[in-house]
Design a protein around this motif. Structure first.
Motif, PDB file in Angstrom:
ATOM      1  N   VAL A  11       0.840  -1.196   0.000  1.00  0.00           N
ATOM      2  CA  VAL A  11       0.000   0.000   0.000  1.00  0.00           C
ATOM      3  C   VAL A  11       0.875   1.247   0.000  1.00  0.00           C
ATOM      4  O   VAL A  11       1.743   1.401   0.864  1.00  0.00           O
ATOM      5  CB  VAL A  11      -0.934   0.034   1.225  1.00  0.00           C
ATOM      6  CG1 VAL A  11      -1.878   1.242   1.141  1.00  0.00           C
ATOM      7  CG2 VAL A  11      -1.720  -1.262   1.346  1.00  0.00           C
ATOM      8  N   VAL A  12       0.639   2.141  -0.960  1.00  0.00           N
ATOM      9  CA  VAL A  12       1.313   3.441  -0.995  1.00  0.00           C
ATOM     10  C   VAL A  12       0.305   4.506  -0.598  1.00  0.00           C
ATOM     11  O   VAL A  12      -0.800   4.567  -1.144  1.00  0.00           O
ATOM     12  CB  VAL A  12       1.884   3.745  -2.392  1.00  0.00           C
ATOM     13  CG1 VAL A  12       2.454   5.170  -2.437  1.00  0.00           C
ATOM     14  CG2 VAL A  12       2.960   2.735  -2.764  1.00  0.00           C
ATOM     15  N   LEU A  43       3.855   1.958   2.581  1.00  0.00           N
ATOM     16  CA  LEU A  43       4.843   2.997   2.320  1.00  0.00           C
ATOM     17  C   LEU A  43       4.144   4.336   2.411  1.00  0.00           C
ATOM     18  O   LEU A  43       3.246   4.623   1.622  1.00  0.00           O
ATOM     19  CB  LEU A  43       5.483   2.806   0.939  1.00  0.00           C
ATOM     20  CG  LEU A  43       6.642   3.749   0.602  1.00  0.00           C
ATOM     21  CD1 LEU A  43       7.630   3.075  -0.357  1.00  0.00           C
ATOM     22  CD2 LEU A  43       6.147   5.048  -0.030  1.00  0.00           C
ATOM     23  N   ASP A  44       4.533   5.128   3.404  1.00  0.00           N
ATOM     24  CA  ASP A  44       3.962   6.460   3.542  1.00  0.00           C
ATOM     25  C   ASP A  44       4.867   7.453   2.836  1.00  0.00           C
ATOM     26  O   ASP A  44       6.043   7.583   3.164  1.00  0.00           O
ATOM     27  CB  ASP A  44       3.791   6.850   5.003  1.00  0.00           C
ATOM     28  CG  ASP A  44       3.141   8.214   5.111  1.00  0.00           C
ATOM     29  OD1 ASP A  44       1.958   8.328   4.748  1.00  0.00           O
ATOM     30  OD2 ASP A  44       3.837   9.174   5.501  1.00  0.00           O
ATOM     31  N   GLU A  75       8.362   4.539  -8.536  1.00  0.00           N
ATOM     32  CA  GLU A  75       9.478   4.265  -7.627  1.00  0.00           C
ATOM     33  C   GLU A  75       8.987   3.632  -6.330  1.00  0.00           C
ATOM     34  O   GLU A  75       9.609   2.693  -5.794  1.00  0.00           O
ATOM     35  CB  GLU A  75      10.229   5.563  -7.343  1.00  0.00           C
ATOM     36  CG  GLU A  75      11.512   5.389  -6.567  1.00  0.00           C
ATOM     37  CD  GLU A  75      12.269   6.681  -6.408  1.00  0.00           C
ATOM     38  OE1 GLU A  75      13.300   6.671  -5.694  1.00  0.00           O
ATOM     39  OE2 GLU A  75      11.842   7.712  -6.984  1.00  0.00           O
ATOM     40  N   ASN A  76       7.864   4.107  -5.808  1.00  0.00           N
ATOM     41  CA  ASN A  76       7.331   3.568  -4.556  1.00  0.00           C
ATOM     42  C   ASN A  76       6.804   2.149  -4.720  1.00  0.00           C
ATOM     43  O   ASN A  76       7.008   1.292  -3.850  1.00  0.00           O
ATOM     44  CB  ASN A  76       6.240   4.487  -4.023  1.00  0.00           C
ATOM     45  CG  ASN A  76       6.796   5.785  -3.480  1.00  0.00           C
ATOM     46  OD1 ASN A  76       7.953   5.866  -3.096  1.00  0.00           O
ATOM     47  ND2 ASN A  76       5.970   6.824  -3.458  1.00  0.00           N
ATOM     48  N   ASP A 185      12.752  -5.743 -14.410  1.00  0.00           N
ATOM     49  CA  ASP A 185      13.314  -4.672 -13.577  1.00  0.00           C
ATOM     50  C   ASP A 185      12.243  -3.729 -13.055  1.00  0.00           C
ATOM     51  O   ASP A 185      12.444  -2.515 -12.977  1.00  0.00           O
ATOM     52  CB  ASP A 185      14.396  -3.899 -14.333  1.00  0.00           C
ATOM     53  CG  ASP A 185      15.304  -3.095 -13.412  1.00  0.00           C
ATOM     54  OD1 ASP A 185      15.393  -3.465 -12.229  1.00  0.00           O
ATOM     55  OD2 ASP A 185      15.896  -2.114 -13.869  1.00  0.00           O
ATOM     56  N   PHE A 186      11.096  -4.298 -12.681  1.00  0.00           N
ATOM     57  CA  PHE A 186      10.037  -3.586 -11.990  1.00  0.00           C
ATOM     58  C   PHE A 186       9.523  -2.369 -12.777  1.00  0.00           C
ATOM     59  O   PHE A 186       9.504  -2.411 -13.997  1.00  0.00           O
ATOM     60  CB  PHE A 186      10.512  -3.207 -10.576  1.00  0.00           C
ATOM     61  CG  PHE A 186      10.890  -4.398  -9.751  1.00  0.00           C
ATOM     62  CD1 PHE A 186       9.928  -5.124  -9.078  1.00  0.00           C
ATOM     63  CD2 PHE A 186      12.216  -4.824  -9.665  1.00  0.00           C
ATOM     64  CE1 PHE A 186      10.266  -6.245  -8.318  1.00  0.00           C
ATOM     65  CE2 PHE A 186      12.565  -5.946  -8.913  1.00  0.00           C
ATOM     66  CZ  PHE A 186      11.587  -6.643  -8.247  1.00  0.00           C
ATOM     67  N   PHE A 187       9.099  -1.312 -12.076  1.00  0.00           N
ATOM     68  CA  PHE A 187       8.518  -0.140 -12.738  1.00  0.00           C
ATOM     69  C   PHE A 187       9.615   0.841 -13.150  1.00  0.00           C
ATOM     70  O   PHE A 187      10.659   0.933 -12.497  1.00  0.00           O
ATOM     71  CB  PHE A 187       7.526   0.569 -11.811  1.00  0.00           C
ATOM     72  CG  PHE A 187       6.216  -0.139 -11.636  1.00  0.00           C
ATOM     73  CD1 PHE A 187       5.089   0.253 -12.347  1.00  0.00           C
ATOM     74  CD2 PHE A 187       6.106  -1.215 -10.760  1.00  0.00           C
ATOM     75  CE1 PHE A 187       3.885  -0.408 -12.199  1.00  0.00           C
ATOM     76  CE2 PHE A 187       4.900  -1.882 -10.597  1.00  0.00           C
ATOM     77  CZ  PHE A 187       3.787  -1.481 -11.323  1.00  0.00           C
TER      78      PHE A 187
END
Length: 314
Positions: A11-12, A43-44, A75-76, A185-187
């Motif tokens: 959760v962002v 992630l806050d 990135e988050n 390689d993710f986002f």
């Protein structure tokens, strides 16, 4: 010996404490009904409304990552997927509220299709109306369909009652196979926000993975977008990342064609808004100018940089 974690809720949150708590309450109910081990990471994103503390006090949360400086959505999401211990990571915005059984339905869909790298939920607005949540990849043809007002028929793919393969699904509630995400390689962090999940699903497709739309997985999306003054920074960010996607996956010529077709579409909407109640022609016209000049103006990335420097203007 502890049971291996099967799924991580990721959760962002950015300045939405009350919505975050609703999101976490829904996750708690989901966890209680699942037959496998899960964890919850929050992630806050440098909030100033007490969100991080509220998340730490919530009984369903296992870990809180509290950033001191604001980062972008791509990135988050990557940071949480890399930190997660589960085979799957369920990406959620703080304004996403899972309906009962949504997690199990997404998990079952990916388990049934080993080459599916991601699965998106059916999104509802708070009033229960369906919200489009899966589409064909952006191309000059899809921009032409929008210019002819055929986009709902030709580009929206979140329809029907059966799980189906789609081009891309919105990341408000997106279950990701972490193996697939790591393989690409993710986002891409260059997409601060908007078009980040489009680029992600496109790279999944290019690497041989697919994306699913799972209508049995339902999530209420409490979009927190301005309905008053023209949301200048959001419009700029949306336009620049639409153009970035086109240049990355197509060509400069294709990007230019999409800019002109999209600007034409918004210009027609601006004209119609002059005669329609509760429609602001200024908003649509700002889309026109931002679309034609995506490199100009300040978007959400600049707002975050300004806040991180101490200006705190958003």
């Amino acid at each position: 010996m502890a049971e291996p974690v099967e799924l991580t809720f990721c959760v962002v949150n950015t300045e939405q404490r009350e919505l975050l708590l609703r999101c976490l309450d829904a996750i708690a109910a989901e966890r209680a009904a699942l037959p496998f081990a899960t964890e919850v990471l929050v992630l806050d994103n440098a909030s100033s409304d007490g969100s991080a503390g509220a998340a730490r006090r919530h009984p369903t949360v296992d870990e809180v990552v509290a950033l001191e400086q604001r980062h972008g959505k791509a990135e988050n999401d990557t940071a949480l997927l890399q930190r997660a211990r589960g085979r799957y990571g369920l990406l959620l915005n703080e304004d996403s509220e899972l309906r009962p059984g949504a997690t199990a339905a997404l998990h079952a869909a990916l388990e049934a299709d080993p080459r599916a790298g991601a699965a998106g939920a059916k999104l509802l607005r708070p009033d229960g109306a369906p919200q489009a949540s899966a589409w064909r990849f952006p191309t000059p043809l899809s921009a032409l369909a929008a210019a002819l007002f055929l986009h709902r028929r030709l580009t929206v793919q979140s329809r029907g009652t059966r799980t189906r393969r789609v081009d891309w699904a919105q990341s408000a509630a997106l279950l990701v196979r972490r193996e697939a995400a790591a393989a690409i390689d993710f986002f891409d962090p260059l997409f601060f926000v908007y078009s980040d999940e489009v680029d992600f699903c496109k790279r999944l497709r290019d690497a041989g993975w697919s994306t699913l739309y799972v209508p049995d997985a339902v999530c209420v999306h409490h979009e927190q977008l301005s309905t008053g003054a023209v949301p200048e920074r959001r419009i700029v960010e949306l336009s620049r990342n639409r153009d970035r996607y086109m240049r990355k996956h197509h060509s400069a010529a294709a990007a230019a064609l999409v800019r002109w077709l999209t600007a034409w579409t918004y210009a027609l909407r601006a004209l119609a808004a002059l005669a329609l109640p509760d429609h602001d022609p200024r908003r649509y016209w700002r889309h026109v100018t931002a679309t034609l000049n995506p490199s100009k103006g300040e978007g959400l990335r600049e707002a975050a940089y300004e806040r991180n420097r101490g200006g705190r203007r958003l």
